[in-house]
Design an enzyme around this catalytic site. Structure first.
Site, PDB file in Angstrom:
ATOM      1  N   ASP A   1      -1.391 -42.911  -6.201  1.00  0.00           N
ATOM      2  CA  ASP A   1      -2.498 -42.355  -6.922  1.00  0.00           C
ATOM      3  C   ASP A   1      -3.923 -42.655  -6.905  1.00  0.00           C
ATOM      4  OD1 ASP A   1      -3.363 -40.968  -9.053  1.00  0.00           O
ATOM      5  OD2 ASP A   1      -3.447 -42.416 -10.469  1.00  0.00           O
TER       6      ASP A   1
ATOM      7  N   ASP B   1       0.569 -37.689 -12.793  1.00  0.00           N
ATOM      8  CA  ASP B   1       0.576 -38.847 -13.444  1.00  0.00           C
ATOM      9  C   ASP B   1       1.282 -38.722 -14.746  1.00  0.00           C
ATOM     10  OD1 ASP B   1      -1.111 -39.961 -11.493  1.00  0.00           O
ATOM     11  OD2 ASP B   1      -2.866 -39.550 -12.391  1.00  0.00           O
TER      12      ASP B   1
ATOM     13  N   ASP C   1      -2.717 -34.050  -9.145  1.00  0.00           N
ATOM     14  CA  ASP C   1      -2.790 -35.663  -9.429  1.00  0.00           C
ATOM     15  C   ASP C   1      -2.422 -35.820 -10.994  1.00  0.00           C
ATOM     16  OD1 ASP C   1      -3.472 -38.149  -8.689  1.00  0.00           O
ATOM     17  OD2 ASP C   1      -5.092 -37.997 -10.174  1.00  0.00           O
TER      18      ASP C   1
ATOM     19  N   ASP D   1      -4.612 -41.246  -2.736  1.00  0.00           N
ATOM     20  CA  ASP D   1      -5.163 -39.625  -2.576  1.00  0.00           C
ATOM     21  C   ASP D   1      -6.485 -39.269  -2.765  1.00  0.00           C
ATOM     22  OD1 ASP D   1      -5.230 -39.719  -5.302  1.00  0.00           O
ATOM     23  OD2 ASP D   1      -3.511 -38.354  -5.528  1.00  0.00           O
ATOM     24  N   GLY D   2      -7.166 -40.007  -3.908  1.00  0.00           N
ATOM     25  CA  GLY D   2      -8.554 -39.753  -4.176  1.00  0.00           C
ATOM     26  C   GLY D   2      -9.349 -40.052  -2.990  1.00  0.00           C
TER      27      GLY D   2
ATOM     28  N   ARG E   1     -12.053 -37.453  -0.625  1.00  0.00           N
ATOM     29  CA  ARG E   1     -13.283 -37.815  -0.387  1.00  0.00           C
ATOM     30  C   ARG E   1     -13.772 -37.962   1.007  1.00  0.00           C
ATOM     31  NH1 ARG E   1     -12.551 -40.273  -5.364  1.00  0.00           N
ATOM     32  NH2 ARG E   1     -12.070 -42.202  -4.573  1.00  0.00           N
TER      33      ARG E   1
END
Length: 263
Positions: A74, A99, A95, A77-78, A82
């Site tokens: 989790d 969650d 996402d 992926d962020g 970016r």
């Protein structure tokens, strides 16, 4: 983009639904949002969560490993989105949905494992889904590019919570608490017996129980934030309703005045 295909709301362009479907269908391999790296990570999270649920009732090691990796991804992926400049609205929603569904599935299992606490788990699921759905919707309505962008003048608590470091710590602690509750059904040997320590209040607990005690305050804080998020989103939506109703009344009054002038 042609003005006939979009309409403005706040700071973002809203694409007509039919145009959006056509664009998604015709997208090329080079610019296929479905195949963005962070979204591929999201799909792997879903597969791992599914494997965790499969093993949850009979193989706690595999279930915990798969669930833990899914949760850790989790954060990955962020960073990938970016770093590769592959942020997308689809990825943000994927996402969030992953969650919510993953945590809710674990809470459903815990409801069966701890039947005396089933109402508490049901309330946690309800609060989690409702707060995030309303927050996401209020963000879209007000033209925000990300549901994680909350200014301090809107909510100091949410502004603090959505700091990347705080967000990771709170979400990780919350998930670890639920995982600890799951493992408490499988781990029964006290720490004192496992490691040859002198018995006391702490060492008489299993390591799963100790992890639950440590993470409980974080879980409480996370759900406190969920309640604030639900309330703030509700106020934002009501504020938008009031503004739109005021605009509608002004337009109606202007229309009546124009009709009177024509007479």
């Amino acid at each position: 983009m042609s003005s006939s295909l979009t309409r403005r709301r706040g700071s973002i362009d809203i694409v007509d639904a039919k145009v959006a479907v056509d664009l998604a269908t015709a997208q090329s391999y080079r610019e296929n949002v479905f195949l963005f790296v962070p979204n591929l990570i999201g799909y792997s999270r879903i597969i791992l969560a599914g494997l965790s649920l499969h093993y949850m009732s009979f193989h706690p090691k595999f279930a915990t490993l798969a669930y833990g990796i899914s949760c850790l991804l989790d954060a990955a992926d962020g960073h990938a989105a970016r770093a590769l400049k592959q942020t997308s609205k689809f990825g943000a929603v994927l996402d969030m949905v992953t969650d919510r569904c993953t945590t809710s599935a674990l809470l459903c299992y815990l409801s069966a494992a701890y039947p005396d606490w089933i109402l508490a788990f049901q309330l946690l699921i309800t609060l989690d889904f409702s707060s995030h759905y309303m927050h996401m919707y209020s963000s879209l309505v007000t033209g925000s590019r990300s549901h994680k962008t909350v200014k301090s003048d809107v909510s100091r608590w949410l502004n603090l919570y959505y700091d990347p470091t705080i967000l990771f710590i709170v979400c990780a602690g919350n998930e670890l608490y639920f995982v600890a509750l799951y493992l408490m059904k499988w781990v029964h040997i006290p720490v004192a017996q496992s490691y040859g320590l002198a018995p006391n209040v702490v060492t008489n607990c299993t390591w799963a129980e100790l992890m639950a005690y440590i993470c409980l305050p974080i879980c409480i804080f996370k759900n406190f934030i969920n309640a604030i998020q639900l309330w703030k989103a509700s106020k934002i939506l009501v504020g938008v309703d009031l503004a739109e109703r005021a605009d509608a009344r002004e337009e109606e009054e202007a229309r009546k005045k124009d009709q009177e002038k024509e007479r």
